[in-house]
Design a protein around this motif. Structure first.
Motif, PDB file in Angstrom:
ATOM      1  N   GLU A  21      -7.109   1.724   0.275  1.00 16.17           N
ATOM      2  CA  GLU A  21      -6.954   2.060  -1.150  1.00 16.17           C
ATOM      3  C   GLU A  21      -6.584   3.526  -1.340  1.00 16.17           C
ATOM      4  O   GLU A  21      -5.715   3.850  -2.157  1.00 16.17           O
ATOM      5  CB  GLU A  21      -8.231   1.722  -1.921  1.00 16.17           C
ATOM      6  CG  GLU A  21      -8.444   0.233  -2.073  1.00 16.17           C
ATOM      7  CD  GLU A  21      -9.695  -0.107  -2.857  1.00 16.17           C
ATOM      8  OE1 GLU A  21     -10.230   0.775  -3.553  1.00 16.17           O
ATOM      9  OE2 GLU A  21     -10.136  -1.262  -2.768  1.00 16.17           O
ATOM     10  N   HIS A  22      -7.229   4.411  -0.601  1.00 20.90           N
ATOM     11  CA  HIS A  22      -6.874   5.829  -0.688  1.00 20.90           C
ATOM     12  C   HIS A  22      -5.459   6.046  -0.163  1.00 20.90           C
ATOM     13  O   HIS A  22      -4.677   6.814  -0.738  1.00 20.90           O
ATOM     14  CB  HIS A  22      -7.890   6.678   0.087  1.00 20.90           C
ATOM     15  CG  HIS A  22      -7.658   8.136  -0.042  1.00 20.90           C
ATOM     16  ND1 HIS A  22      -7.384   8.941   1.033  1.00 20.90           N
ATOM     17  CD2 HIS A  22      -7.635   8.949  -1.130  1.00 20.90           C
ATOM     18  CE1 HIS A  22      -7.210  10.183   0.618  1.00 20.90           C
ATOM     19  NE2 HIS A  22      -7.354  10.213  -0.692  1.00 20.90           N
ATOM     20  N   GLY A  23      -5.108   5.366   0.917  1.00 18.72           N
ATOM     21  CA  GLY A  23      -3.757   5.457   1.472  1.00 18.72           C
ATOM     22  C   GLY A  23      -2.705   5.007   0.478  1.00 18.72           C
ATOM     23  O   GLY A  23      -1.632   5.600   0.379  1.00 18.72           O
ATOM     24  N   GLU A  24      -3.016   3.968  -0.280  1.00 15.99           N
ATOM     25  CA  GLU A  24      -2.076   3.487  -1.303  1.00 15.99           C
ATOM     26  C   GLU A  24      -1.855   4.551  -2.376  1.00 15.99           C
ATOM     27  O   GLU A  24      -0.721   4.815  -2.790  1.00 15.99           O
ATOM     28  CB  GLU A  24      -2.598   2.209  -1.947  1.00 15.99           C
ATOM     29  CG  GLU A  24      -1.687   1.678  -3.037  1.00 15.99           C
ATOM     30  CD  GLU A  24      -2.190   0.392  -3.677  1.00 15.99           C
ATOM     31  OE1 GLU A  24      -1.406  -0.230  -4.404  1.00 15.99           O
ATOM     32  OE2 GLU A  24      -3.366   0.012  -3.441  1.00 15.99           O
ATOM     33  N   ALA A  25      -2.924   5.185  -2.817  1.00 15.26           N
ATOM     34  CA  ALA A  25      -2.809   6.230  -3.838  1.00 15.26           C
ATOM     35  C   ALA A  25      -1.956   7.400  -3.325  1.00 15.26           C
ATOM     36  O   ALA A  25      -1.108   7.922  -4.060  1.00 15.26           O
ATOM     37  CB  ALA A  25      -4.193   6.718  -4.258  1.00 15.26           C
ATOM     38  N   ILE A  26      -2.163   7.786  -2.089  1.00 15.29           N
ATOM     39  CA  ILE A  26      -1.382   8.877  -1.507  1.00 15.29           C
ATOM     40  C   ILE A  26       0.078   8.462  -1.369  1.00 15.29           C
ATOM     41  O   ILE A  26       0.985   9.215  -1.722  1.00 15.29           O
ATOM     42  CB  ILE A  26      -1.962   9.293  -0.145  1.00 15.29           C
ATOM     43  CG1 ILE A  26      -3.342   9.902  -0.326  1.00 15.29           C
ATOM     44  CG2 ILE A  26      -1.034  10.287   0.561  1.00 15.29           C
ATOM     45  CD1 ILE A  26      -4.099  10.035   0.961  1.00 15.29           C
ATOM     46  N   PHE A  27       0.298   7.248  -0.863  1.00 10.83           N
ATOM     47  CA  PHE A  27       1.656   6.750  -0.693  1.00 10.83           C
ATOM     48  C   PHE A  27       2.391   6.738  -2.030  1.00 10.83           C
ATOM     49  O   PHE A  27       3.539   7.175  -2.124  1.00 10.83           O
ATOM     50  CB  PHE A  27       1.630   5.338  -0.091  1.00 10.83           C
ATOM     51  CG  PHE A  27       3.002   4.793   0.211  1.00 10.83           C
ATOM     52  CD1 PHE A  27       3.586   5.004   1.444  1.00 10.83           C
ATOM     53  CD2 PHE A  27       3.707   4.072  -0.745  1.00 10.83           C
ATOM     54  CE1 PHE A  27       4.859   4.513   1.727  1.00 10.83           C
ATOM     55  CE2 PHE A  27       4.971   3.578  -0.482  1.00 10.83           C
ATOM     56  CZ  PHE A  27       5.544   3.808   0.758  1.00 10.83           C
ATOM     57  N   LYS A  28       1.728   6.260  -3.056  1.00 11.49           N
ATOM     58  CA  LYS A  28       2.373   6.182  -4.370  1.00 11.49           C
ATOM     59  C   LYS A  28       2.650   7.575  -4.943  1.00 11.49           C
ATOM     60  O   LYS A  28       3.624   7.756  -5.654  1.00 11.49           O
ATOM     61  CB  LYS A  28       1.560   5.328  -5.315  1.00 11.49           C
ATOM     62  CG  LYS A  28       1.659   3.862  -4.923  1.00 11.49           C
ATOM     63  CD  LYS A  28       1.011   2.937  -5.884  1.00 11.49           C
ATOM     64  CE  LYS A  28       1.299   1.509  -5.418  1.00 11.49           C
ATOM     65  NZ  LYS A  28       0.688   0.525  -6.245  1.00 11.49           N
ATOM     66  N   ARG A  29       1.847   8.539  -4.586  1.00 18.84           N
ATOM     67  CA  ARG A  29       2.064   9.891  -5.086  1.00 18.84           C
ATOM     68  C   ARG A  29       3.178  10.612  -4.324  1.00 18.84           C
ATOM     69  O   ARG A  29       4.027  11.270  -4.923  1.00 18.84           O
ATOM     70  CB  ARG A  29       0.775  10.696  -4.985  1.00 18.84           C
ATOM     71  CG  ARG A  29       0.957  12.116  -5.483  1.00 18.84           C
ATOM     72  CD  ARG A  29      -0.338  12.848  -5.573  1.00 18.84           C
ATOM     73  NE  ARG A  29      -0.104  14.187  -6.116  1.00 18.84           N
ATOM     74  CZ  ARG A  29      -1.004  15.106  -6.189  1.00 18.84           C
ATOM     75  NH1 ARG A  29      -2.239  14.857  -5.790  1.00 18.84           N
ATOM     76  NH2 ARG A  29      -0.709  16.290  -6.672  1.00 18.84           N
ATOM     77  N   TYR A  30       3.177  10.500  -2.997  1.00 23.01           N
ATOM     78  CA  TYR A  30       4.077  11.307  -2.189  1.00 23.01           C
ATOM     79  C   TYR A  30       5.233  10.545  -1.533  1.00 23.01           C
ATOM     80  O   TYR A  30       6.233  11.173  -1.174  1.00 23.01           O
ATOM     81  CB  TYR A  30       3.300  12.018  -1.069  1.00 23.01           C
ATOM     82  CG  TYR A  30       2.301  13.011  -1.572  1.00 23.01           C
ATOM     83  CD1 TYR A  30       2.706  14.218  -2.115  1.00 23.01           C
ATOM     84  CD2 TYR A  30       0.941  12.744  -1.505  1.00 23.01           C
ATOM     85  CE1 TYR A  30       1.782  15.148  -2.585  1.00 23.01           C
ATOM     86  CE2 TYR A  30       0.005  13.661  -1.966  1.00 23.01           C
ATOM     87  CZ  TYR A  30       0.434  14.854  -2.506  1.00 23.01           C
ATOM     88  OH  TYR A  30      -0.475  15.764  -2.966  1.00 23.01           O
ATOM     89  N   CYS A  31       5.103   9.261  -1.340  1.00 22.52           N
ATOM     90  CA  CYS A  31       6.062   8.535  -0.492  1.00 22.52           C
ATOM     91  C   CYS A  31       6.966   7.557  -1.232  1.00 22.52           C
ATOM     92  O   CYS A  31       8.081   7.300  -0.794  1.00 22.52           O
ATOM     93  CB  CYS A  31       5.312   7.771   0.601  1.00 22.52           C
ATOM     94  SG  CYS A  31       4.100   8.754   1.509  1.00 22.52           S
ATOM     95  N   GLN A  32       6.480   6.981  -2.326  1.00 24.72           N
ATOM     96  CA  GLN A  32       7.246   5.916  -2.969  1.00 24.72           C
ATOM     97  C   GLN A  32       8.579   6.387  -3.541  1.00 24.72           C
ATOM     98  O   GLN A  32       9.492   5.590  -3.704  1.00 24.72           O
ATOM     99  CB  GLN A  32       6.426   5.220  -4.045  1.00 24.72           C
ATOM    100  CG  GLN A  32       6.296   5.968  -5.344  1.00 24.72           C
ATOM    101  CD  GLN A  32       5.631   5.125  -6.411  1.00 24.72           C
ATOM    102  OE1 GLN A  32       5.438   3.918  -6.248  1.00 24.72           O
ATOM    103  NE2 GLN A  32       5.277   5.756  -7.508  1.00 24.72           N
ATOM    104  N   GLY A  33       8.696   7.664  -3.824  1.00 23.61           N
ATOM    105  CA  GLY A  33       9.956   8.173  -4.351  1.00 23.61           C
ATOM    106  C   GLY A  33      11.124   7.903  -3.419  1.00 23.61           C
ATOM    107  O   GLY A  33      12.242   7.695  -3.872  1.00 23.61           O
ATOM    108  N   CYS A  34      10.867   7.884  -2.131  1.00 25.32           N
ATOM    109  CA  CYS A  34      11.904   7.597  -1.142  1.00 25.32           C
ATOM    110  C   CYS A  34      11.759   6.199  -0.545  1.00 25.32           C
ATOM    111  O   CYS A  34      12.742   5.485  -0.368  1.00 25.32           O
ATOM    112  CB  CYS A  34      11.858   8.621  -0.009  1.00 25.32           C
ATOM    113  SG  CYS A  34      12.250  10.296  -0.544  1.00 25.32           S
ATOM    114  N   HIS A  35      10.527   5.815  -0.219  1.00 22.14           N
ATOM    115  CA  HIS A  35      10.293   4.560   0.490  1.00 22.14           C
ATOM    116  C   HIS A  35      10.083   3.371  -0.431  1.00 22.14           C
ATOM    117  O   HIS A  35       9.951   2.242   0.043  1.00 22.14           O
ATOM    118  CB  HIS A  35       9.087   4.701   1.426  1.00 22.14           C
ATOM    119  CG  HIS A  35       9.342   5.628   2.568  1.00 22.14           C
ATOM    120  ND1 HIS A  35      10.179   5.313   3.614  1.00 22.14           N
ATOM    121  CD2 HIS A  35       8.882   6.876   2.821  1.00 22.14           C
ATOM    122  CE1 HIS A  35      10.214   6.316   4.468  1.00 22.14           C
ATOM    123  NE2 HIS A  35       9.434   7.287   4.006  1.00 22.14           N
TER     124      HIS A  35
END
Length: 109
Positions: A21-35
């Protein structure tokens, strides 16, 4: 410092202990813009668009230490795109472990 040496010093032994769940929050903040929000690529923050992390036969075959190196050191350090930034000054070791735990959920057998 070589990537394997850096990883040995940086990444906790139990990568499986990541918090999805924490990983999802981080991914959505920093990674989803590209991935993309689901790891399928097509994020709107980067041109050309990044390919999917979630394709079967790809992400599940990459070792955790490799993924940690790419996240921490950036794409160029692992022979990937130099546009992938280094996140080691933004994310903690545990954050990286948590992101790896989250992206492991992308491909379901």
């Amino acid at each position: 410092m070589a990537i394997p040496t850096l990883l040995a010093a940086m990444i906790p032994v139990a990568l499986a202990a990541g918090d999805v769940e924490h990983g999802e929050a981080i991914f959505k903040r920093y990674c989803q813009g590209c991935h993309g929000p689901d790891g399928r690529g097509g994020g709107k923050g980067f041109m050309p668009h990044v390919g999917p992390l979630a394709r079967k036969g790809y992400i599940e075959k990459l070792p955790d230490d490799y993924l940690a190196a790419v996240i921490a050191e950036g794409g160029a350090a692992a022979g990937k795109s130099g546009f992938m930034p280094s996140w080691k000054t933004t994310l903690t070791q545990q954050d990286i472990v948590d992101v790896i735990a989250y992206i492991r959920t992308f491909v379901v057998e």
